[in-house]
Enzyme design. Structure first.
Site, PDB file in Angstrom:
ATOM      1  N   VAL A   1      49.246  47.155  14.107  1.00  0.00           N
ATOM      2  CA  VAL A   1      49.926  45.858  14.232  1.00  0.00           C
ATOM      3  C   VAL A   1      50.328  45.592  15.688  1.00  0.00           C
ATOM      4  O   VAL A   1      50.199  44.468  16.192  1.00  0.00           O
ATOM      5  CB  VAL A   1      51.155  45.803  13.289  1.00  0.00           C
ATOM      6  CG1 VAL A   1      51.892  44.482  13.449  1.00  0.00           C
ATOM      7  CG2 VAL A   1      50.696  45.977  11.844  1.00  0.00           C
ATOM      8  N   TYR A   2      50.749  46.635  16.359  1.00  0.00           N
ATOM      9  CA  TYR A   2      51.107  46.529  17.785  1.00  0.00           C
ATOM     10  C   TYR A   2      49.886  46.034  18.566  1.00  0.00           C
ATOM     11  O   TYR A   2      49.988  45.124  19.395  1.00  0.00           O
ATOM     12  CB  TYR A   2      51.551  47.913  18.260  1.00  0.00           C
ATOM     13  CG  TYR A   2      51.899  48.040  19.726  1.00  0.00           C
ATOM     14  CD1 TYR A   2      53.076  47.506  20.232  1.00  0.00           C
ATOM     15  CD2 TYR A   2      51.056  48.733  20.603  1.00  0.00           C
ATOM     16  CE1 TYR A   2      53.406  47.655  21.580  1.00  0.00           C
ATOM     17  CE2 TYR A   2      51.378  48.893  21.939  1.00  0.00           C
ATOM     18  CZ  TYR A   2      52.548  48.353  22.419  1.00  0.00           C
ATOM     19  OH  TYR A   2      52.878  48.510  23.752  1.00  0.00           O
ATOM     20  N   ALA A   3      48.709  46.642  18.294  1.00  0.00           N
ATOM     21  CA  ALA A   3      47.479  46.250  18.996  1.00  0.00           C
ATOM     22  C   ALA A   3      47.134  44.793  18.696  1.00  0.00           C
ATOM     23  O   ALA A   3      46.744  44.041  19.593  1.00  0.00           O
ATOM     24  CB  ALA A   3      46.334  47.171  18.593  1.00  0.00           C
TER      25      ALA A   3
END
Ligand SMILES: NC(=O)c1ccc[n+]([C@@H]2O[C@H](COP(=O)([O-])OP(=O)(O)OC[C@H]3O[C@@H](n4cnc5c(N)ncnc54)[C@H](OP(=O)(O)O)[C@@H]3O)[C@@H](O)[C@H]2O)c1
Length: 283
Positions: A158-160
């Site tokens: 999700v960060y990516a």
């Protein structure tokens, strides 16, 4: 057109994620150019300590605490800075981070909080400040992104997604508003040493900083460079960063292979286990 006119005396910057990590260094670098810098983050105690330290060094700084995952936070922050300083000339969307747990092991709500902090909050803050910038005919937004998606760093799904989203957002924003005096830049960071989440990971795993890590001070200097030279995108890592990023896109299996070869997946698994053990012990 140079947008260095948003730095210096009589100008106001808002830096998110300024209570710890790389943010305080960014705030100091901007304050060194003159003008007022408002620092924000959740922890009032940390913000107070950082502003006192920067002020002792001669910086003109203040802080407002806010949790960017709460609804209305962007509106509250932009409104408070408007009232106290007559608007924001430079917005640095630096707050961000990743819980570093396996995607499936987190609830969807936990995953969405990562999206909120790293993508939705920068969008919301930009939306809040843009009208004022357009009215004044000057403004610059700097978004802090990451190489995570390009190198498929383990457990950062999700960060990516958020950090890649920030790159697309910045490109279109810049293109749409540049002619009206408002610019935007994105900094794509590799691993950073000396402060922040990368350094914490090293400390937890007792690994040594690698030659591929950049000092946190370089990130802070790059923020001011992106504004002063009005750069669209800067890749902050040793070597030819933009070329390395392009190579990763051209060979999508390269990042995962590098992670495996460098033992990143095993190390991340160990860090996850250590953190879970520490939180179980604290409970
Ligand atoms: N360090 C690296 O190696 C690296 C690599 C690539 C990209 N980046 C990016 O660089 C930026 C700075 O990272 P860092 O390493 O300095 O991270 P950090 O040390 O974890 O600091 C994160 C900052 O964000 C704030 N923050 C976290 N959650 C928040 C929330 N819900 N609401 C408001 N503020 C919040 C934190 O303050 P509070 O806890 O007080 O809220 C803190 O000031 C991030 O966008 C990160 O993704 C870092």
């Amino acid at each position: 057109m140079s947008s260095s006119h948003v730095l210096g005396r009589g100008r106001t910057a808002l830096v998110t994620g300024a209570s710890r990590g790389i943010g305080p260094l960014i705030a100091r670098e901007i304050a060194n150019r003159g003008g007022h810098v408002v620092l924000t983050g959740r922890s009032s105690a940390d913000l107070k300590a950082v502003t006192s330290k920067l002020a002792a060094g001669g910086a003109d700084v203040s802080f407002i605490a806010a949790d960017l995952t709460e609804s209305g936070a962007a509106e509250m922050l932009a409104g408070a800075v408007d009232q106290q300083h007559g608007g924001i000339d430079l917005l640095v969307n630096n707050a961000g981070g990743d819980p570093l747990r396996e995607f499936h092991a987190m609830t969807i709500e936990e995953n969405l909080r990562t999206l909120q902090l790293n993508l939705i909050a920068p969008l919301a803050l930009t939306h809040e400040v843009l009208d004022g910038m357009l009215r004044r005919g000057r403004g610059h937004i700097v978004n802090i992104s990451a190489m995570a998606g390009r190198v498929s760093f383990p457990y950062t799904e999700v960060y990516a997604a958020a950090k890649d989203g920030l790159i697309g957002f910045t490109r279109v924003l810049r293109s749409d508003y540049h002619a009206r005096g408002v610019s935007a830049s994105v900094l794509i960071l590799g691993a950073v040493r000396g402060a922040g989440q990368g350094q914490r990971m090293l400390d937890e795993s007792s690994m040594k900083a690698s030659a591929f890590m950049v000092p946190a001070e370089s990130v802070a200097r790059a923020v001011v460079k992106a504004v002063a030279k009005d750069r669209a995108e800067l890749v902050i890592m040793p070597g030819p960063g933009r070329l390395l990023r392009a190579v990763m896109d051209y060979f999508p299996a390269l990042g995962p292979a590098m992670n495996r070869a460098a033992g990143a997946t095993t190390t991340m698994q160990k860090i996850i286990e250590q953190r879970e053990a520490a939180s179980d012990a604290a409970a």
